[in-house]
Design an enzyme around this catalytic site. Structure first.
Site, PDB file in Angstrom:
ATOM      1  N   LYS A 122       0.836  -1.204   0.000  1.00 46.62           N
ATOM      2  CA  LYS A 122       0.000   0.000   0.000  1.00 46.62           C
ATOM      3  C   LYS A 122       0.872   1.257   0.000  1.00 46.62           C
ATOM      4  O   LYS A 122       0.612   2.207  -0.736  1.00 46.62           O
ATOM      5  CB  LYS A 122      -0.938  -0.010   1.219  1.00 46.62           C
ATOM      6  CG  LYS A 122      -2.042  -1.057   1.130  1.00 46.62           C
ATOM      7  CD  LYS A 122      -2.839  -1.206   2.420  1.00 46.62           C
ATOM      8  CE  LYS A 122      -3.850  -2.362   2.305  1.00 46.62           C
ATOM      9  NZ  LYS A 122      -4.620  -2.612   3.516  1.00 46.62           N
TER      10      LYS A 122
ATOM     11  N   GLN B 172      -4.373  -1.552   9.826  1.00 48.72           N
ATOM     12  CA  GLN B 172      -4.375  -2.857   9.178  1.00 48.72           C
ATOM     13  C   GLN B 172      -4.952  -3.926  10.114  1.00 48.72           C
ATOM     14  O   GLN B 172      -4.597  -3.999  11.291  1.00 48.72           O
ATOM     15  CB  GLN B 172      -2.937  -3.230   8.750  1.00 48.72           C
ATOM     16  CG  GLN B 172      -2.825  -4.500   7.932  1.00 48.72           C
ATOM     17  CD  GLN B 172      -3.476  -4.410   6.549  1.00 48.72           C
ATOM     18  OE1 GLN B 172      -3.660  -3.326   5.989  1.00 48.72           O
ATOM     19  NE2 GLN B 172      -3.850  -5.547   5.993  1.00 48.72           N
TER      20      GLN B 172
ATOM     21  N   ASP C 294     -10.769   3.135   4.486  1.00 50.56           N
ATOM     22  CA  ASP C 294     -11.130   1.711   4.411  1.00 50.56           C
ATOM     23  C   ASP C 294     -12.650   1.530   4.354  1.00 50.56           C
ATOM     24  O   ASP C 294     -13.132   0.458   3.996  1.00 50.56           O
ATOM     25  CB  ASP C 294     -10.630   0.977   5.669  1.00 50.56           C
ATOM     26  CG  ASP C 294      -9.386   0.138   5.400  1.00 50.56           C
ATOM     27  OD1 ASP C 294      -9.191  -0.282   4.250  1.00 50.56           O
ATOM     28  OD2 ASP C 294      -8.632  -0.091   6.358  1.00 50.56           O
TER      29      ASP C 294
HETATM   30  N1  GUN Z   1      -6.843  -6.737   6.260  1.00 52.91           N
HETATM   31  C1  GUN Z   1      -7.236  -7.414   5.154  1.00 52.91           C
HETATM   32  N2  GUN Z   1      -7.823  -6.579   4.269  1.00 52.91           N
HETATM   33  C2  GUN Z   1      -7.794  -5.350   4.830  1.00 52.91           C
HETATM   34  C3  GUN Z   1      -8.241  -4.074   4.402  1.00 52.91           C
HETATM   35  O1  GUN Z   1      -8.806  -3.889   3.318  1.00 52.91           O
HETATM   36  N3  GUN Z   1      -8.023  -3.043   5.262  1.00 52.91           N
HETATM   37  C4  GUN Z   1      -7.426  -3.217   6.475  1.00 52.91           C
HETATM   38  N4  GUN Z   1      -7.271  -2.149   7.259  1.00 52.91           N
HETATM   39  N5  GUN Z   1      -7.001  -4.393   6.903  1.00 52.91           N
HETATM   40  C5  GUN Z   1      -7.184  -5.452   6.082  1.00 52.91           C
END
Ligand code: GUN
Length: 293
Positions: A52, A96, A119
């Site tokens: 990311k 995350q 998110d």
């Molecule tokens: N863990 C797995 N997918 C995601 C996501 O899209 N966002 C976040 N914050 N954690 C994740």
């Protein structure tokens, strides 16, 4: 069979975002800035977060990675979020998931400023999504809508079967595809671990979204000809022949299902890369909203 190529599509989207960022900067606006918080040392999570951050650099965003130890308390994390919530330079941030067991995930997500919740996990944003109001749609469902859109997969009046009812994928996906929207207007059936006669249902599907986390669950005898299959699963299976010691497997027995499908996503290279592109899109949106205010 047409492969829904998430790698190429996400690269296209990132290029579009990069262009928009250059234009914004040219007009004197600030550079979009995404922050990511990660707690602990989970290998897969670290890989995702690093990807990311790297994607931010590629499109000309600023990024901040905040790495916290396994021992971080809930209070420490809430303090970190409180700082990010009011930091004028940060347009959006993510925490995350999954978090270590001693931290209450829901409490953390609720603490994020909904205007910075790129998110789309905060109840305010989930509620807006469910009401079809402008908001941040979470990256995976947003990426799936975008992929279906860019490949002109017809959804109007089609029977979509969603496998899985997770808050991140199954549940929002079933809501979004049933709404009156460009990629929507479908008749949706949501299936989960307590569903009876699952095969009878999947055999009726024009489109199947598989998001249950069971490797190669969906077999060829469970789908009809010309089905569209979106595979959200991504399980790491040990594989000593690979340099990193594992291979990635989706929820779909790809080879046999692909032979019957009209459209299908590969794993890896399908939904996965799309999620990062959509997170960037949400961050750009957060930044532009801030500029407007
Ligand atoms: N863990 C797995 N997918 C995601 C996501 O899209 N966002 C976040 N914050 N954690 C994740």
């Amino acid at each position: 069979m047409i492969l829904l190529d998430g790698k190429k599509t996400s690269a296209d989207i990132k290029e579009e975002i990069a262009l928009e960022v250059r234009e914004l900067k040219g007009k004197g606006y600030k550079t979009p800035h995404l922050a990511a918080v990660i707690v602990g040392n989970d290998g897969a999570s670290i890989t995702y977060v690093n990807a990311k951050v790297k994607a931010c650099e590629r499109v000309g965003f600023e990024s901040t990675l905040i790495r916290l130890s396994d021992e971080t308390t809930e209070e420490d994390l809430l303090n970190e979020i409180a700082i990010l919530n009011v930091d004028k330079d940060i347009d959006g941030f993510i925490v995350q998931l999954p978090l270590p067991k001693h931290i209450d995930e829901q409490k953390i997500l609720m603490a994020i400023n909904p205007d910075k919740d790129v998110d789309g996990f905060h109840p305010t944003n989930v509620g807006k999504m469910a009401l079809n109001l402008p908001t941040f749609i979470s990256a995976t469902p947003f990426g799936i809508l975008e992929l279906l859109d860019r490949y002109n997969v017809e959804t109007y009046g089609k029977h979509v079967v969603v496998l899985g009812r997770s808050h991140i994928v199954g549940s929002p996906m079933s809501i979004l595809l049933s709404q009156k929207r460009k990629v929507g207007n479908a008749t949706v059936t949501m299936c989960h671990s307590r569903t009876k006669n699952l095969k009878d249902i999947t055999l009726q599907a024009d489109i199947i979204i598989a998001a249950i986390g069971i490797p190669e669950f969906l077999k060829a005898d469970m789908v009809k000809d010309h089905v569209t299959v979106i595979d959200v699963g991504i399980t790491r299976l040990p594989d000593s022949s690979k340099r990193n010691g594992f291979r990635l497997v989706g929820d779909v027995a790809f080879k046999e299902v692909a032979e019957k499908a009209a459209f299908i996503t590969p794993v890896p290279g399908g939904v996965g890369p799309m999620t990062i592109a959509m997170l960037l899109k949400n961050t750009l949106l957060a930044c532009k909203r801030k500029n407007q205010n």
